[in-house]
Design a protein around this motif. Structure first.
Motif, mmCIF file in Angstrom:
data_model
loop_
_atom_site.group_PDB
_atom_site.id
_atom_site.type_symbol
_atom_site.label_atom_id
_atom_site.label_comp_id
_atom_site.label_asym_id
_atom_site.label_seq_id
_atom_site.Cartn_x
_atom_site.Cartn_y
_atom_site.Cartn_z
ATOM 1 N N VAL A 38 61.300 75.241 -51.229
ATOM 2 C CA VAL A 38 59.884 75.453 -50.918
ATOM 3 C C VAL A 38 59.768 76.450 -49.768
ATOM 4 N N ASP A 39 58.717 77.263 -49.803
ATOM 5 C CA ASP A 39 58.511 78.265 -48.762
ATOM 6 C C ASP A 39 57.986 77.649 -47.473
ATOM 7 N N ASP A 40 57.011 76.758 -47.591
ATOM 8 C CA ASP A 40 56.398 76.160 -46.402
ATOM 9 C C ASP A 40 56.742 74.668 -46.371
ATOM 10 N N PHE A 41 57.878 74.358 -45.797
ATOM 11 C CA PHE A 41 58.393 72.989 -45.768
ATOM 12 C C PHE A 41 57.412 72.038 -45.083
ATOM 13 N N ASP A 42 56.869 72.448 -43.933
ATOM 14 C CA ASP A 42 55.941 71.589 -43.187
ATOM 15 C C ASP A 42 54.685 71.281 -44.000
ATOM 16 N N LEU A 43 54.176 72.272 -44.703
ATOM 17 C CA LEU A 43 52.992 72.055 -45.541
ATOM 18 C C LEU A 43 53.299 71.046 -46.645
ATOM 19 N N ASN B 135 62.763 59.039 -49.640
ATOM 20 C CA ASN B 135 64.046 58.349 -49.666
ATOM 21 C C ASN B 135 64.831 58.846 -48.452
ATOM 22 N N GLY B 136 64.669 58.174 -47.347
ATOM 23 C CA GLY B 136 65.308 58.616 -46.123
ATOM 24 C C GLY B 136 64.368 59.497 -45.311
ATOM 25 N N ARG B 137 64.959 60.256 -44.425
ATOM 26 C CA ARG B 137 64.169 61.072 -43.510
ATOM 27 C C ARG B 137 64.514 62.546 -43.705
ATOM 28 N N ILE B 138 63.801 63.400 -43.034
ATOM 29 C CA ILE B 138 64.088 64.829 -43.055
ATOM 30 C C ILE B 138 65.384 65.063 -42.287
ATOM 31 N N VAL B 139 66.281 65.827 -42.888
ATOM 32 C CA VAL B 139 67.538 66.173 -42.237
ATOM 33 C C VAL B 139 67.725 67.693 -42.286
ATOM 34 N N ILE C 216 64.242 63.542 -55.930
ATOM 35 C CA ILE C 216 63.876 64.949 -55.974
ATOM 36 C C ILE C 216 64.011 65.473 -54.556
ATOM 37 N N GLN C 217 64.906 66.442 -54.374
ATOM 38 C CA GLN C 217 65.172 66.952 -53.038
ATOM 39 C C GLN C 217 64.467 68.292 -52.844
ATOM 40 N N LEU C 218 63.750 68.382 -51.735
ATOM 41 C CA LEU C 218 63.072 69.623 -51.386
ATOM 42 C C LEU C 218 63.849 70.281 -50.251
ATOM 43 N N PHE C 219 64.148 71.562 -50.429
ATOM 44 C CA PHE C 219 64.899 72.341 -49.450
ATOM 45 C C PHE C 219 63.991 73.416 -48.866
ATOM 46 N N GLU C 220 64.063 73.580 -47.573
ATOM 47 C CA GLU C 220 63.357 74.661 -46.900
ATOM 48 C C GLU C 220 64.028 75.976 -47.315
ATOM 49 N N ARG C 221 63.232 76.960 -47.709
ATOM 50 C CA ARG C 221 63.790 78.257 -48.132
ATOM 51 C C ARG C 221 64.123 79.087 -46.907
#
Length: 144
Positions: free
Chosen positions: A97-102, A115-119, A139-144
């Motif tokens: 994802v482009d805007d992880f915080d959003l 499932n767990g916390r932000i790492v 489903i894992q979201l990765f900061e781009r």
């Protein structure tokens, strides 16, 4: 035709789709559409064969959802099953994802299960988080 000297795979392998077995097609369709923004391309029912199938797409990422009457929930088979129990097979889907915080704000507002916390990945320095669909698929979201 492959020669005996060719010991590497051809280079035209491109991701196409992932298929996920779900327990309830209707709720999964709503979740993938509303939570991740997937478009439903089609949805079919085969009651005589005991399954439903749907194809979804978001940009270049396709997902096939399958509801099978014969599917077995690991919780029903594994004594003392715990959410950290791992079974063979698909472990998680990953998206950048482009805007992880959003995304995090959006997921929190929409009460998506984490499932767990932000790492932070030690290799890339990028953040990541795992969310769960209605069946607990990761489903894992990765900061781009």
């Amino acid at each position: 035709m492959l020669s005996q000297a060719q010991n590497t795979p051809p280079n035209d392998l491109t991701p196409y789709f992932n298929a996920i077995i779900v327990s309830n097609m209707d709720s999964s369709l709503v979740w993938y559409q509303q939570t991740l923004g997937y478009e439903i391309l089609n949805s079919k029912q085969f009651p005589e064969m005991g399954f439903k199938q749907a194809n979804l797409k978001k940009e270049n990422a396709s997902i096939e959802l399958i509801e099978l009457n014969s599917a077995i929930d690991p919780k029903e088979l594994i004594p003392n099953y715990h959410s950290k129990t791992k079974v063979l097979g698909l472990f998680k889907l990953g998206f950048q994802v482009d805007d992880f915080d959003l995304w995090i704000k959006y997921l929190e507002i929409n009460q998506v299960n984490f499932n767990g916390r932000i790492v932070t990945d030690e290799l890339t320095g990028k953040r990541m988080v795992i969310i769960l669909d209605p069946d607990g698929n990761r489903i894992q979201l990765f900061e781009r």
